[in-house]
Scaffold this motif. Structure first.
Motif, PDB file in Angstrom:
ATOM      1  N   PHE A  44       4.407  -5.757  -6.244  1.00 52.57           N
ATOM      2  CA  PHE A  44       3.335  -6.332  -7.058  1.00 52.57           C
ATOM      3  C   PHE A  44       1.963  -5.784  -6.688  1.00 52.57           C
ATOM      4  O   PHE A  44       1.014  -5.925  -7.461  1.00 52.57           O
ATOM      5  N   SER A  45       1.862  -5.151  -5.534  1.00 53.93           N
ATOM      6  CA  SER A  45       0.590  -4.503  -5.204  1.00 53.93           C
ATOM      7  C   SER A  45       0.317  -3.331  -6.148  1.00 53.93           C
ATOM      8  O   SER A  45      -0.811  -2.879  -6.287  1.00 53.93           O
ATOM      9  N   TYR A  46       1.407  -2.874  -6.811  1.00 50.61           N
ATOM     10  CA  TYR A  46       1.257  -1.798  -7.800  1.00 50.61           C
ATOM     11  C   TYR A  46       0.302  -2.218  -8.910  1.00 50.61           C
ATOM     12  O   TYR A  46      -0.393  -1.385  -9.496  1.00 50.61           O
ATOM     13  N   GLU A  47       0.273  -3.519  -9.209  1.00 54.92           N
ATOM     14  CA  GLU A  47      -0.611  -4.010 -10.271  1.00 54.92           C
ATOM     15  C   GLU A  47      -2.083  -3.860  -9.892  1.00 54.92           C
ATOM     16  O   GLU A  47      -2.957  -3.875 -10.754  1.00 54.92           O
ATOM     17  N   MET A  48      -2.332  -3.726  -8.587  1.00 56.98           N
ATOM     18  CA  MET A  48      -3.719  -3.625  -8.119  1.00 56.98           C
ATOM     19  C   MET A  48      -4.199  -2.184  -8.062  1.00 56.98           C
ATOM     20  O   MET A  48      -5.305  -1.921  -7.586  1.00 56.98           O
ATOM     21  N   THR A  49      -3.372  -1.251  -8.537  1.00 51.58           N
ATOM     22  CA  THR A  49      -3.736   0.165  -8.424  1.00 51.58           C
ATOM     23  C   THR A  49      -4.178   0.755  -9.763  1.00 51.58           C
ATOM     24  O   THR A  49      -4.138   1.962  -9.950  1.00 51.58           O
ATOM     25  N   THR A  50      -4.597  -0.086 -10.666  1.00 52.53           N
ATOM     26  CA  THR A  50      -4.967   0.408 -11.996  1.00 52.53           C
ATOM     27  C   THR A  50      -6.178   1.328 -11.954  1.00 52.53           C
ATOM     28  O   THR A  50      -6.422   2.087 -12.888  1.00 52.53           O
ATOM     29  N   MET A  51      -6.957   1.243 -10.874  1.00 47.94           N
ATOM     30  CA  MET A  51      -8.122   2.133 -10.773  1.00 47.94           C
ATOM     31  C   MET A  51      -7.728   3.553 -10.372  1.00 47.94           C
ATOM     32  O   MET A  51      -8.541   4.479 -10.469  1.00 47.94           O
ATOM     33  N   LEU A  52      -6.466   3.737  -9.956  1.00 48.90           N
ATOM     34  CA  LEU A  52      -6.003   5.071  -9.593  1.00 48.90           C
ATOM     35  C   LEU A  52      -5.627   5.870 -10.834  1.00 48.90           C
ATOM     36  O   LEU A  52      -5.329   5.304 -11.894  1.00 48.90           O
ATOM     37  N   ALA A  53      -5.595   7.174 -10.683  1.00 49.81           N
ATOM     38  CA  ALA A  53      -5.158   8.031 -11.788  1.00 49.81           C
ATOM     39  C   ALA A  53      -3.672   7.806 -12.030  1.00 49.81           C
ATOM     40  O   ALA A  53      -2.923   7.394 -11.133  1.00 49.81           O
ATOM     41  N   ASP A  55      -1.202   9.844 -12.382  1.00 50.14           N
ATOM     42  CA  ASP A  55      -0.269  10.598 -11.551  1.00 50.14           C
ATOM     43  C   ASP A  55      -0.192  10.041 -10.143  1.00 50.14           C
ATOM     44  O   ASP A  55       0.854  10.094  -9.485  1.00 50.14           O
ATOM     45  N   GLU A  56      -1.296   9.461  -9.652  1.00 50.42           N
ATOM     46  CA  GLU A  56      -1.280   8.834  -8.332  1.00 50.42           C
ATOM     47  C   GLU A  56      -0.416   7.578  -8.343  1.00 50.42           C
ATOM     48  O   GLU A  56       0.339   7.312  -7.397  1.00 50.42           O
ATOM     49  N   ARG A  57      -0.527   6.785  -9.399  1.00 46.76           N
ATOM     50  CA  ARG A  57       0.293   5.571  -9.518  1.00 46.76           C
ATOM     51  C   ARG A  57       1.771   5.953  -9.615  1.00 46.76           C
ATOM     52  O   ARG A  57       2.630   5.330  -8.979  1.00 46.76           O
ATOM     53  N   ASN A  58       2.054   6.967 -10.411  1.00 49.45           N
ATOM     54  CA  ASN A  58       3.450   7.406 -10.550  1.00 49.45           C
ATOM     55  C   ASN A  58       3.993   7.923  -9.225  1.00 49.45           C
ATOM     56  O   ASN A  58       5.157   7.693  -8.884  1.00 49.45           O
ATOM     57  N   SER A  59       3.146   8.623  -8.476  1.00 52.25           N
ATOM     58  CA  SER A  59       3.565   9.159  -7.186  1.00 52.25           C
ATOM     59  C   SER A  59       3.889   8.023  -6.216  1.00 52.25           C
ATOM     60  O   SER A  59       4.877   8.079  -5.472  1.00 52.25           O
ATOM     61  N   MET A  60       3.069   6.968  -6.241  1.00 49.98           N
ATOM     62  CA  MET A  60       3.309   5.796  -5.387  1.00 49.98           C
ATOM     63  C   MET A  60       4.644   5.147  -5.744  1.00 49.98           C
ATOM     64  O   MET A  60       5.460   4.837  -4.871  1.00 49.98           O
ATOM     65  N   ARG A  61       4.868   4.951  -7.033  1.00 49.76           N
ATOM     66  CA  ARG A  61       6.110   4.315  -7.495  1.00 49.76           C
ATOM     67  C   ARG A  61       7.323   5.186  -7.140  1.00 49.76           C
ATOM     68  O   ARG A  61       8.321   4.686  -6.621  1.00 49.76           O
ATOM     69  N   ASP A  62       7.219   6.486  -7.406  1.00 49.02           N
ATOM     70  CA  ASP A  62       8.353   7.385  -7.133  1.00 49.02           C
ATOM     71  C   ASP A  62       8.664   7.446  -5.648  1.00 49.02           C
ATOM     72  O   ASP A  62       9.838   7.573  -5.253  1.00 49.02           O
ATOM     73  N   SER A  63       7.647   7.362  -4.814  1.00 47.05           N
ATOM     74  CA  SER A  63       7.863   7.390  -3.372  1.00 47.05           C
ATOM     75  C   SER A  63       8.664   6.171  -2.923  1.00 47.05           C
ATOM     76  O   SER A  63       9.579   6.279  -2.099  1.00 47.05           O
ATOM     77  N   LEU A  64       8.326   5.006  -3.481  1.00 49.92           N
ATOM     78  CA  LEU A  64       9.057   3.788  -3.144  1.00 49.92           C
ATOM     79  C   LEU A  64      10.511   3.865  -3.621  1.00 49.92           C
ATOM     80  O   LEU A  64      11.441   3.450  -2.917  1.00 49.92           O
TER      81      LEU A  64
END
Length: 309
Positions: A44-53, A55-64
């Motif tokens: 759910f911390s992913y919801e707090m990353t809307t200020m990121l680009a 591709d950065e959000r996708n990279s975070m999700r893919d890493s997990l």
């Protein structure tokens, strides 16, 4: 005869001991079935990353997701998986039951295998856990796994409802018993049938003094015994393995399962939704809390999951 062909296993993300995986690999070996190991994750911390680009959000999700895949691969090293067809699927989804059902539909799985755990207190009546969603909405068989072993020459208990006078009840009874026999054949076990019937209504006995409750109970019991015997004959199940008992199904089924030391209880479940589902539930949902063995939930013919892909 094969128990299953295409198994979907729901892994416990926070446990090293995987009851569902143990059971699924056992089924896969005796049925030569393919197995998909799945895990639904969401941070759910992913919801707090809307200020990121993006591709950065996708990279975070893919890493997990990749981390969890590696965890599953490491987990499998402790199991004998030789000659088994196993695939791994990690999904990013904030509703685990939807991810499970969507995977079951797209993968054309014929059974979902999941460990179940005790749900304490009143919370599970209102806040429906994943198990209950699967019992109501899954498009295929659902095997909820507990601690009881699956010994050979054990007992499989099929719970049927003989009072229905329509094709729907007859069809579901057939599907329940046929599924019980398939599993019993694979497990070298025997099938027992149970049918619970209600006692004499208290209100009638109180309002009509001359009402003969004893005779009423005898007549009802005999009717149920005859109906169960007729059903059992279709599957060549002997009278010694036919059980007709007075009481509510959620009381009778767990009591008999314990008496028989059954390894598996098989029963039908319907897709009740809304407030009635939250407060009343199905027989399967009441039974699973009280039995110490696995439960196989069977859907009626033609059932369509309300979860759409």
């Amino acid at each position: 005869m094969s128990c299953v062909n295409n198994i979907l296993v729901v892994l416990d993300s926070d446990k090293q001991q995987q009851k569902a995986l143990n059971r699924a690999l056992h089924l896969a070996r005796i049925s030569q079935a393919s197995v998909t190991l799945m895990l639904s994750i969401y941070d759910f911390s992913y919801e707090m990353t809307t200020m990121l680009a993006a591709d950065e959000r996708n990279s975070m999700r893919d890493s997990l997701i990749n981390d969890r895949k590696v965890w599953i691969e490491d987990l499998l090293e402790d199991y004998n998986t030789r000659e088994l067809d196993i695939s791994i699927k990690v999904l990013w989804h904030n509703r685990p039951y939807e991810a499970i059902i969507e995977t079951a539909i797209t993968g054309e799985h014929d059974i979902i295998v999941k460990a179940t755990h005790a749900h304490e207190g009143f919370a599970h009546l209102i806040f429906t856990p994943t198990d209950w969603h699967l019992l109501r909405k899954a498009p295929c068989h659902v095997l909820l796994v507990k601690e009881h072993e699956w010994p050979e020459n054990g007992k499989v208990l099929a719970a049927i409802h003989t009072t229905g006078d329509n094709d729907h009840h007859d069809s579901l009874n057939y599907r329940i018993t046929e599924s019980a026999q398939r599993f019993a054949n694979c497990l070298h076990s025997e099938v027992h049938l149970v049918n619970a019937y209600p006692g004499a209504p208290v209100t009638i006995a109180a309002e009509i003094p001359e009402f003969d409750t004893g005779n009423y109970r005898e007549v009802i019991a005999e009717n149920h015994q005859q109906a169960l015997a007729k059903h059992a004959q279709r599957f060549s199940i002997p009278e010694s393995r036919q059980h007709v008992r007075e009481g509510l199904p959620e009381q009778v089924i767990p009591e008999l399962a314990e008496e028989l030391d059954a390894e598996l209880v098989v029963l039908g479940t319907i897709g009740r939704t809304g407030l009635s589902a939250a407060l009343l539930g199905n027989t399967a949902e009441h039974v699973i809390e009280q039995i110490n063995c696995d439960l196989l939930a069977v859907k009626p013919a033609g059932f369509e999951s309300p979860v759409k892909v």
